[in-house]
Design an enzyme around this catalytic site. Structure first.
Site, mmCIF file in Angstrom:
data_model
loop_
_atom_site.group_PDB
_atom_site.id
_atom_site.type_symbol
_atom_site.label_atom_id
_atom_site.label_comp_id
_atom_site.label_asym_id
_atom_site.label_seq_id
_atom_site.Cartn_x
_atom_site.Cartn_y
_atom_site.Cartn_z
ATOM 1 N N HIS A 518 -1.031 5.719 2.684
ATOM 2 C CA HIS A 518 -2.424 6.200 2.735
ATOM 3 C C HIS A 518 -2.699 7.099 3.907
ATOM 4 O O HIS A 518 -3.335 7.820 3.918
ATOM 5 C CB HIS A 518 -3.705 5.102 2.580
ATOM 6 N N GLU A 519 -2.253 6.415 5.055
ATOM 7 C CA GLU A 519 -2.640 7.103 6.310
ATOM 8 C C GLU A 519 -1.811 8.533 6.436
ATOM 9 O O GLU A 519 -2.310 9.326 6.773
ATOM 10 C CB GLU A 519 -2.175 6.299 7.602
ATOM 11 N N HIS A 522 -3.587 11.242 4.431
ATOM 12 C CA HIS A 522 -4.644 11.734 5.177
ATOM 13 C C HIS A 522 -4.307 13.017 5.793
ATOM 14 O O HIS A 522 -4.929 13.913 6.186
ATOM 15 C CB HIS A 522 -5.282 10.532 6.165
ATOM 16 N N GLU A 579 -10.769 9.940 1.450
ATOM 17 C CA GLU A 579 -9.951 8.682 1.198
ATOM 18 C C GLU A 579 -9.520 8.202 -0.202
ATOM 19 O O GLU A 579 -8.690 7.819 -0.465
ATOM 20 C CB GLU A 579 -11.140 7.425 1.613
ATOM 21 N N ASP A 583 -5.814 7.169 -0.984
ATOM 22 C CA ASP A 583 -5.740 6.188 -1.904
ATOM 23 C C ASP A 583 -4.536 6.336 -3.024
ATOM 24 O O ASP A 583 -3.427 5.737 -3.063
ATOM 25 C CB ASP A 583 -6.812 5.435 -2.480
#
Length: 681
Positions: A518-519, A522, A579, A583
């Site tokens: 997830h990070e 980003h 987000e 995800d």
């Protein structure tokens, strides 16, 4: 005094990493042997109809939200466990003699000063009286601006949303930056929306303003009049504010001004004098939302000085109220806890103070925390996981069928350039200028606020220090910072249910693996993708690839727009877009990495589930949570994250492997035809 309600201004100093250490409480606690909560499932729900409920339905039915919480779930359980660990550390060091100025003395005495509610009660609101006297003495808006500028050095600071950080287009240099400010409600929409829930919040806010005036000696009629005038003033300021969705556009929010040019837009604000009083000198500044400062300039002279003075008095009382007597703390809780979030009762005092110490002296308390609760072995294992996922991400970028080789090369360069921070800083931040006395809670918080501001102001014009951290080590969270091009995983989240060194790979990759992915994603979401490998806001895509990417992200926004909460509130697909991309990407990357493990390539069942099923169930259970209606409503309006159910059901419905793992067929409510499953990364 600032309320210190931030999580991302922490900085650095020396690692306690792989040194020999005292017997570790984490080593002596009972080891987990079961890593999946089978009893929390509701197998009467078809996994293809609502996978979140299938994995968590029994837990949702039997779990009550504690009265002191706004919600409850995996994050809350881990956060509360960390609170207990920090509490024990503070109790232990408070019972010993500590040298003046040592980290042990500072964190122990800050904790003790806040626990001494008898002394705090005796003082009432007297600690803030000198501030109120200064405000009351102001004669016109020019004196008010002088006071506002001077107040920053005192650890206060009003009306000017000021901070120092990397120039988005020159990420090696720190710049003074200003953003919209001046509101007490969560965002501009709370001043204008006409639904009944928002109207009630506005009424509660006006009552809160009036309450603080009465608590500080103003008669009820005057207090009510002051509150109405302040609300009208804030509503005028709110008209100039950008919406939460508008704030997500880094290009529109990048506005660099020569000070002389900015001065022309705000003729009644003497910027040279204001900046000098704030403690910096710069030929140029960044202003995220110039409309706010134009409006502020006009309102300063058009609104009565008494209204502005009362506005500052309210701000001073409100931000100080957590550090004053019980009546002020109660008033603050009644609005910010009950009215906004539906919280039933205040947290126990020790929990409040553990959080206060963590926020205020986070890298002193953090040193003690990681020494006891984060082993070198855990750091090594997490580092391996991060490197595994990074390698898989490279492979997936290389195989993308919608991106040109030119853009792929730059994307891979950016991925390779990620700064990876795991557990705790390599260099710990110092607090030498913070004076802590166990007999002065308010003064302690003021000293911390002054330190925080000095830390900011000392950065102006300096080279960016990329070793800084934006979260404290015990934080149960993680982040990507586009200006640093870094991924950061504090020690606090590197625990079960997200990670356990003894858990099978399905559990760890479905948990912390998804968080890591997830990070990383980003860096390539709709915002992060606008920054290059060095953290600069710079176009590195071909036009054709950018157009394809935007078409895919638009489909993500549309998908999430269709989800509802509380029967009639829709998820805002554009607010949550970054987000949601993260995800979806995080799940895909974590699953691909899991399939490279021995377990991922086997069919051996555990708890009656195949490895793939166990992976997806782990994902669903790390996001399990339930919120109070008020909290759910607040998050839909303000939070860039989707509700927990859709952080599970949304991404899995786009991943082919989930369909195969659970035999999802047409007719199931989550089923999407293969050509409609959104695949970006």
């Amino acid at each position: 005094m600032k309320s210190n309600n931030w999580l991302w201004l922490a900085a650095p100093m020396l690692a306690l990493a792989a040194c020999s250490h005292k017997p570790n409480p984490a080593d002596t606690e009972p080891k987990l042997t079961v890593f999946f909560d089978k009893s929390g499932m509701d197998t009467t729900v078809k996994p293809g109809d609502n996978f979140f409920d299938y994995a968590n339905g029994a837990w949702l039915k039997k779990t009550d939200i504690p009265a002191s919480e706004t919600g409850w779930g995996s994050f809350n359980v881990l956060y509360n466990n960390n609170q207990k660990h920090l509490h024990q550390i503070l109790e232990d060091i408070s019972a010993q003699g500590n040298d003046k100025g040592s980290k042990e003395q500072k964190v122990a005495d800050l904790y003790a000063s806040g626990m001494d509610t008898v002394a705090i009660e005796k003082l009432g609101y007297s600690p803030v009286k000198p501030t109120l006297a200064k405000i009351n003495a102001l004669k016109d808006y020019k004196e008010l601006l002088t006071y506002v500028a001077d107040s920053f050095k005192d650890g206060d600071g009003y009306l000017l949303g000021f901070y120092v950080g990397p120039d988005d287009k020159n990420s090696t240099k720190n710049m003074p930056q200003f953003g919209q400010s001046g509101l007490g409600l969560p965002n501009r929409d709370y001043y204008f929306n006409q639904d009944e829930a928002t109207k009630k919040i506005r009424a509660a806010y006006v009552a809160y303003i009036a309450k603080l005036f009465t608590l500080s000696g103003t008669d009820a009629a005057t207090a009510a009049k002051n509150a109405d005038a302040i609300m009208k003033l804030e509503t005028e300021l709110a008209k100039s504010h950008s919406t939460p969705v508008e704030l997500r556009d880094p290009v529109k929010n990048y506005n660099k001004f020569a000070v002389a040019d900015l001065q022309k837009q705000v003729p009644d604000m003497d910027l040279k004098d204001i900046f000098k009083r704030m403690g910096f000198n710069s030929d140029s500044v960044l202003v995220g939302q110039p409309k706010y400062y134009v409006a502020l300039d006009q309102l300063l002279k058009s609104q009565p000085i008494d209204v502005w003075k009362n506005k500052l008095i309210f701000m001073a009382l409100s931000t100080s109220s957590p550090y004053l007597s019980k009546a002020f703390r109660d008033a603050n809780f009644d609005f910010y806890g009950k009215a906004l979030y539906g919280q039933k009762q205040q947290k126990e005092r020790w929990k409040v103070m553990v959080s206060t110490v963590d926020r205020g002296l986070g890298e002193l308390l953090g040193q003690l925390y990681v020494e006891k609760y984060f082993t070198p072995e855990a750091k090594k294992r997490i580092t391996e996981l991060v490197n595994n996922l990074q390698s898989v991400y490279h492979d997936r970028i290389e195989k993308l069928d919608w991106m040109s080789p030119e853009t792929k090369k730059k994307a891979e360069d950016k991925l390779s350039a990620f700064i990876k921070k795991i557990g705790y800083p390599d260099h710990w931040k110092k607090y030498d200028d913070v004076d802590i006395d166990k007999n002065g809670f308010y003064a302690n918080m003021q000293s911390i606020s002054k330190h925080d501001y000095k830390e900011q102001i000392d950065k102006v014009g300096k080279k960016v220090d990329r070793t800084e951290w934006g979260m404290t080590p015990p934080t149960v969270n993680a982040y990507y910072n586009p200006g640093f091009n870094e991924i950061v995983f504090p020690a606090g989240i590197l625990q079960f249910p997200f990670f356990d060194k003894d858990a099978d790979d399905a559990i760890n990759y479905g948990g912390i693996g998804m968080v890591i992915g997830h990070e990383m994603t980003h860096g390539f979401d709709d915002q992060g993708s606008q920054y290059d490998k060095d953290g600069n806001l710079k176009q590195w895509w071909t036009k054709e690839d950018e157009a394809k990417f935007k078409a895919k992200t638009k489909a993500v926004a549309t998908q999430y727009d269709g989800y509802t909460v509380l029967d009639n509130m829709h998820v805002n697909g554009n607010l949550t877009l970054g987000e949601n991309i993260a995800d979806n990407g995080g799940l895909a990357i974590a699953y691909a990495a899991f399939k490279k493990t021995k377990q991922g390539q086997s069919n051996e069942k555990i708890d009656g589930f195949t490895p793939d099923q166990r992976f997806f169930l782990s994902l669903a259970q790390i996001w399990r949570s339930k919120n109070r209606d008020e909290t759910a409503r607040m998050r839909i309006n303000t939070d860039p994250h989707s509700p927990a159910m859709y952080r599970v059901n949304g991404p899995i419905s786009n991943l082919d492997a989930w369909y195969n793992a659970f035999g999802i067929k047409p007719g199931d409510k989550l089923y999407k035809p293969e050509n409609q499953r959104i695949k970006i990364w």
